[in-house]
Design a protein around this motif. Sequence first.
Motif, PDB file in Angstrom:
ATOM      1  N   ILE A   1      39.277 -10.029  65.579  1.00 50.02           N
ATOM      2  CA  ILE A   1      38.948  -9.985  64.151  1.00 50.02           C
ATOM      3  C   ILE A   1      39.378 -11.283  63.465  1.00 50.02           C
ATOM      4  O   ILE A   1      40.528 -11.717  63.581  1.00 50.02           O
ATOM      5  CB  ILE A   1      39.655  -8.782  63.468  1.00 50.02           C
ATOM      6  CG1 ILE A   1      39.291  -7.464  64.167  1.00 50.02           C
ATOM      7  CG2 ILE A   1      39.331  -8.725  61.969  1.00 50.02           C
ATOM      8  CD1 ILE A   1      37.838  -7.051  64.087  1.00 50.02           C
TER       9      ILE A   1
ATOM     10  N   LYS B   1      36.257  -9.627  60.253  1.00 44.27           N
ATOM     11  CA  LYS B   1      35.017  -9.428  61.016  1.00 44.27           C
ATOM     12  C   LYS B   1      35.198  -9.713  62.504  1.00 44.27           C
ATOM     13  O   LYS B   1      35.886 -10.659  62.889  1.00 44.27           O
ATOM     14  CB  LYS B   1      33.924 -10.394  60.504  1.00 44.27           C
ATOM     15  CG  LYS B   1      33.437 -10.071  59.116  1.00 44.27           C
ATOM     16  CD  LYS B   1      32.281  -9.083  59.184  1.00 44.27           C
ATOM     17  CE  LYS B   1      31.914  -8.539  57.837  1.00 44.27           C
ATOM     18  NZ  LYS B   1      31.817  -7.106  57.747  1.00 44.27           N
ATOM     19  N   ILE B   2      34.508  -8.911  63.311  1.00 40.55           N
ATOM     20  CA  ILE B   2      34.466  -9.148  64.756  1.00 40.55           C
ATOM     21  C   ILE B   2      33.421 -10.234  65.046  1.00 40.55           C
ATOM     22  O   ILE B   2      32.556 -10.500  64.200  1.00 40.55           O
ATOM     23  CB  ILE B   2      34.113  -7.817  65.478  1.00 40.55           C
ATOM     24  CG1 ILE B   2      34.603  -7.815  66.927  1.00 40.55           C
ATOM     25  CG2 ILE B   2      32.612  -7.512  65.410  1.00 40.55           C
ATOM     26  CD1 ILE B   2      34.705  -6.423  67.526  1.00 40.55           C
TER      27      ILE B   2
ATOM     28  N   LYS C   1      30.175 -12.271  66.062  1.00 43.81           N
ATOM     29  CA  LYS C   1      28.774 -11.850  65.942  1.00 43.81           C
ATOM     30  C   LYS C   1      28.168 -11.509  67.317  1.00 43.81           C
ATOM     31  O   LYS C   1      27.287 -10.667  67.426  1.00 43.81           O
ATOM     32  CB  LYS C   1      27.936 -12.893  65.205  1.00 43.81           C
ATOM     33  CG  LYS C   1      27.725 -14.203  65.936  1.00 43.81           C
ATOM     34  CD  LYS C   1      26.749 -15.090  65.163  1.00 43.81           C
ATOM     35  CE  LYS C   1      26.364 -16.357  65.882  1.00 43.81           C
ATOM     36  NZ  LYS C   1      27.308 -17.027  66.754  1.00 43.81           N
TER      37      LYS C   1
ATOM     38  N   THR D   1      28.690  -7.792  67.839  1.00 38.37           N
ATOM     39  CA  THR D   1      27.788  -6.995  66.994  1.00 38.37           C
ATOM     40  C   THR D   1      26.366  -7.041  67.559  1.00 38.37           C
ATOM     41  O   THR D   1      25.681  -6.017  67.643  1.00 38.37           O
ATOM     42  CB  THR D   1      27.799  -7.569  65.555  1.00 38.37           C
ATOM     43  OG1 THR D   1      29.158  -7.685  65.156  1.00 38.37           O
ATOM     44  CG2 THR D   1      27.078  -6.670  64.588  1.00 38.37           C
TER      45      THR D   1
ATOM     46  N   ILE E   1      39.741  -3.752  69.849  1.00 39.70           N
ATOM     47  CA  ILE E   1      39.812  -5.038  69.143  1.00 39.70           C
ATOM     48  C   ILE E   1      41.181  -5.666  69.361  1.00 39.70           C
ATOM     49  O   ILE E   1      42.164  -4.973  69.626  1.00 39.70           O
ATOM     50  CB  ILE E   1      39.564  -4.918  67.614  1.00 39.70           C
ATOM     51  CG1 ILE E   1      40.560  -3.955  66.943  1.00 39.70           C
ATOM     52  CG2 ILE E   1      38.127  -4.534  67.308  1.00 39.70           C
ATOM     53  CD1 ILE E   1      40.591  -4.073  65.416  1.00 39.70           C
TER      54      ILE E   1
ATOM     55  N   GLU F   1      39.767  -1.824  60.611  1.00 36.90           N
ATOM     56  CA  GLU F   1      38.975  -2.948  61.149  1.00 36.90           C
ATOM     57  C   GLU F   1      38.197  -2.508  62.384  1.00 36.90           C
ATOM     58  O   GLU F   1      37.031  -2.866  62.557  1.00 36.90           O
ATOM     59  CB  GLU F   1      39.898  -4.126  61.485  1.00 36.90           C
ATOM     60  CG  GLU F   1      40.407  -4.851  60.248  1.00 36.90           C
ATOM     61  CD  GLU F   1      41.386  -5.981  60.528  1.00 36.90           C
ATOM     62  OE1 GLU F   1      41.493  -6.886  59.708  1.00 36.90           O
ATOM     63  OE2 GLU F   1      42.084  -5.957  61.580  1.00 36.90           O
TER      64      GLU F   1
ATOM     65  N   SER G   1      35.285  -0.156  61.278  1.00 36.37           N
ATOM     66  CA  SER G   1      34.222  -0.745  60.452  1.00 36.37           C
ATOM     67  C   SER G   1      33.479  -1.868  61.173  1.00 36.37           C
ATOM     68  O   SER G   1      32.440  -2.311  60.699  1.00 36.37           O
ATOM     69  CB  SER G   1      34.799  -1.255  59.130  1.00 36.37           C
ATOM     70  OG  SER G   1      35.748  -2.251  59.398  1.00 36.37           O
ATOM     71  N   ASN G   2      33.992  -2.339  62.310  1.00 38.00           N
ATOM     72  CA  ASN G   2      33.341  -3.470  62.976  1.00 38.00           C
ATOM     73  C   ASN G   2      32.438  -3.085  64.143  1.00 38.00           C
ATOM     74  O   ASN G   2      31.779  -3.944  64.716  1.00 38.00           O
ATOM     75  CB  ASN G   2      34.377  -4.495  63.428  1.00 38.00           C
ATOM     76  CG  ASN G   2      34.686  -5.484  62.320  1.00 38.00           C
ATOM     77  OD1 ASN G   2      33.849  -6.319  61.982  1.00 38.00           O
ATOM     78  ND2 ASN G   2      35.855  -5.353  61.714  1.00 38.00           N
TER      79      ASN G   2
END
Length: 159
Positions: free
Chosen positions: A54, A58-59, A61, A64, A83, A95, A98-99
């Motif tokens: 993180i 944010k993790i 891209k 994702t 994570i 985190e 939500s990621n």
Amino acid sequence: MDTLIVYASKHGCTEKCAELLSKELIGKVDIINLKKAMYTDISKYDKVIIGGSIYIGKIQKEVTEFCSKNLDKLKKKRIGLFICAMQGADIINTELNSNFNSELIKIADAKECFGGEFIFERMNFLEKFIVKKVSKVTSSKSNILEGNIHKLAQAMNAI
Ligand SMILES: Cc1cc2nc3c(=O)[nH]c(=O)nc-3n(C[C@H](O)[C@H](O)[C@H](O)COP(=O)(O)O)c2cc1C
């Protein structure tokens, strides 16, 4: 049952944790760094473990994108999520949740936060500035939660 670990790492902590995790898993385990190999055929694996770190909430891209591109296939697998991050327990659980894609969160067999590391020698000027300002940390620090790596391994081995 074969297991695939896919991960993205900027300064090496998630990579280190993915390797520690692989050593605790039963059966054949492949590890793929998503920053080096974005296309991965996941069809031959029964279990897929996905991890990233993180940065400013944010993790990576690549993580994702891997999840969204493979979502239909992933929904048919046994899933582990993790994570690496340095915030306190409450924040890193948020985190984590939500990621990752909410559908993966729902079906995941195991989810863990593995802690993290601040390695000042590997940070650029801006990263050092952010870490000093936000976390009030001024030198390298490691807080890898090996117990949580073990917990995720145990949960995936029990499947
Ligand atoms: C610039 C910067 C921003 C970060 N932002 C966050 C954050 O928002 N939340 C958090 O929990 N950890 C944060 N971290 C901590 C990283 O997640 C931690 O260093 C992690 O171990 C990095 O893993 P990696 O080496 O695999 O990329 C940040 C670290 C840096 C250097």
